[in-house]
Write a protein that holds these residues in place. Structure first.
Motif, PDB file in Angstrom:
ATOM      1  N   ARG A 279      55.943  57.747  53.271  1.00  0.00           N
ATOM      2  CA  ARG A 279      55.320  58.627  52.282  1.00  0.00           C
ATOM      3  C   ARG A 279      54.151  59.387  52.896  1.00  0.00           C
ATOM      4  NH1 ARG A 279      55.462  58.158  46.865  1.00  0.00           N
ATOM      5  NH2 ARG A 279      53.217  58.299  46.751  1.00  0.00           N
ATOM      6  N   SER A 280      53.289  58.672  53.600  1.00  0.00           N
ATOM      7  CA  SER A 280      52.111  59.341  54.138  1.00  0.00           C
ATOM      8  C   SER A 280      52.457  60.196  55.353  1.00  0.00           C
ATOM      9  CB  SER A 280      51.025  58.323  54.479  1.00  0.00           C
ATOM     10  OG  SER A 280      51.482  57.408  55.439  1.00  0.00           O
ATOM     11  N   THR A 281      53.592  59.928  56.011  1.00  0.00           N
ATOM     12  CA  THR A 281      54.011  60.772  57.133  1.00  0.00           C
ATOM     13  C   THR A 281      54.281  62.189  56.654  1.00  0.00           C
ATOM     14  OG1 THR A 281      54.966  58.876  58.256  1.00  0.00           O
ATOM     15  CG2 THR A 281      55.710  61.026  58.969  1.00  0.00           C
ATOM     16  N   ARG A 282      54.911  62.335  55.510  1.00  0.00           N
ATOM     17  CA  ARG A 282      55.181  63.661  54.944  1.00  0.00           C
ATOM     18  C   ARG A 282      53.879  64.396  54.637  1.00  0.00           C
ATOM     19  NH1 ARG A 282      58.156  64.247  49.614  1.00  0.00           N
ATOM     20  NH2 ARG A 282      57.723  66.436  49.496  1.00  0.00           N
ATOM     21  N   ALA A 283      52.925  63.676  54.083  1.00  0.00           N
ATOM     22  CA  ALA A 283      51.624  64.273  53.765  1.00  0.00           C
ATOM     23  C   ALA A 283      50.874  64.619  55.042  1.00  0.00           C
ATOM     24  CB  ALA A 283      50.813  63.312  52.899  1.00  0.00           C
ATOM     25  N   THR A 284      50.929  63.756  56.043  1.00  0.00           N
ATOM     26  CA  THR A 284      50.261  63.998  57.310  1.00  0.00           C
ATOM     27  C   THR A 284      50.843  65.229  57.997  1.00  0.00           C
ATOM     28  OG1 THR A 284      49.832  61.639  57.554  1.00  0.00           O
ATOM     29  CG2 THR A 284      49.665  62.968  59.536  1.00  0.00           C
ATOM     30  N   SER A 285      52.150  65.397  57.927  1.00  0.00           N
ATOM     31  CA  SER A 285      52.792  66.575  58.521  1.00  0.00           C
ATOM     32  C   SER A 285      52.333  67.848  57.825  1.00  0.00           C
ATOM     33  CB  SER A 285      54.313  66.452  58.428  1.00  0.00           C
ATOM     34  OG  SER A 285      54.759  65.366  59.184  1.00  0.00           O
ATOM     35  N   ALA A 286      52.176  67.789  56.511  1.00  0.00           N
ATOM     36  CA  ALA A 286      51.698  68.956  55.762  1.00  0.00           C
ATOM     37  C   ALA A 286      50.281  69.319  56.198  1.00  0.00           C
ATOM     38  CB  ALA A 286      51.747  68.679  54.263  1.00  0.00           C
TER      39      ALA A 286
ATOM     40  N   PHE B 110      50.955  66.891  46.141  1.00  0.00           N
ATOM     41  CA  PHE B 110      49.994  67.061  47.231  1.00  0.00           C
ATOM     42  C   PHE B 110      50.570  67.942  48.335  1.00  0.00           C
ATOM     43  CE2 PHE B 110      48.240  65.704  51.331  1.00  0.00           C
ATOM     44  CZ  PHE B 110      46.903  65.986  51.116  1.00  0.00           C
ATOM     45  N   VAL B 111      51.808  67.677  48.746  1.00  0.00           N
ATOM     46  CA  VAL B 111      52.443  68.464  49.804  1.00  0.00           C
ATOM     47  C   VAL B 111      52.584  69.920  49.359  1.00  0.00           C
ATOM     48  CG1 VAL B 111      54.571  68.777  51.131  1.00  0.00           C
ATOM     49  CG2 VAL B 111      53.589  66.504  50.870  1.00  0.00           C
ATOM     50  N   ALA B 112      52.961  70.156  48.110  1.00  0.00           N
ATOM     51  CA  ALA B 112      53.077  71.522  47.595  1.00  0.00           C
ATOM     52  C   ALA B 112      51.712  72.209  47.596  1.00  0.00           C
ATOM     53  CB  ALA B 112      53.667  71.508  46.187  1.00  0.00           C
ATOM     54  N   PHE B 113      50.661  71.486  47.206  1.00  0.00           N
ATOM     55  CA  PHE B 113      49.301  72.046  47.200  1.00  0.00           C
ATOM     56  C   PHE B 113      48.870  72.431  48.610  1.00  0.00           C
ATOM     57  CE2 PHE B 113      44.726  71.277  47.768  1.00  0.00           C
ATOM     58  CZ  PHE B 113      44.214  72.214  46.892  1.00  0.00           C
ATOM     59  N   VAL B 114      49.062  71.527  49.567  1.00  0.00           N
ATOM     60  CA  VAL B 114      48.657  71.779  50.949  1.00  0.00           C
ATOM     61  C   VAL B 114      49.465  72.928  51.548  1.00  0.00           C
ATOM     62  CG1 VAL B 114      48.594  70.784  53.275  1.00  0.00           C
ATOM     63  CG2 VAL B 114      47.796  69.447  51.325  1.00  0.00           C
TER      64      VAL B 114
END
Length: 85
Positions: A4-11, A54-58
């Motif tokens: 889950r956090s890998t996707r956010a970290t990539s963003a 969060f990913v969409a926001f970033v």
């Protein structure tokens, strides 16, 4: 680190590359929500969000990368325009 956090970290990494601002950081609440800051000690740039939000926001922040268009895409678009009445 979870998937889950890998996707956010990539963003976040994409945002840093697009904006040129290496100070963006991601934090995670105890309940698993994510938020973005511009550095330690600064207020968050968004309310705590679920992963997808969060990913969409970033992804919406900073300058956007132009979409790559191939020669085939251009040729196809020309064909569509010729056939349109």
């Amino acid at each position: 680190m979870s998937a889950r956090s890998t996707r956010a970290t990539s963003a976040i990494a994409r945002l840093k590359e697009r904006s040129g601002n290496a100070k963006y950081t991601m934090s995670r609440t105890g309940s698993g929500l994510f938020f973005l800051t511009e550095g330690p000690g600064l207020p968050p740039l968004c309310a705590p969000l679920e992963l997808d939000d969060f990913v969409a926001f970033v992804n919406g922040l900073g300058p956007q990368t132009p979409k790559r268009v191939s020669k085939l895409d251009v040729a196809f678009e020309k064909q569509l325009n010729k056939k349109a009445p």
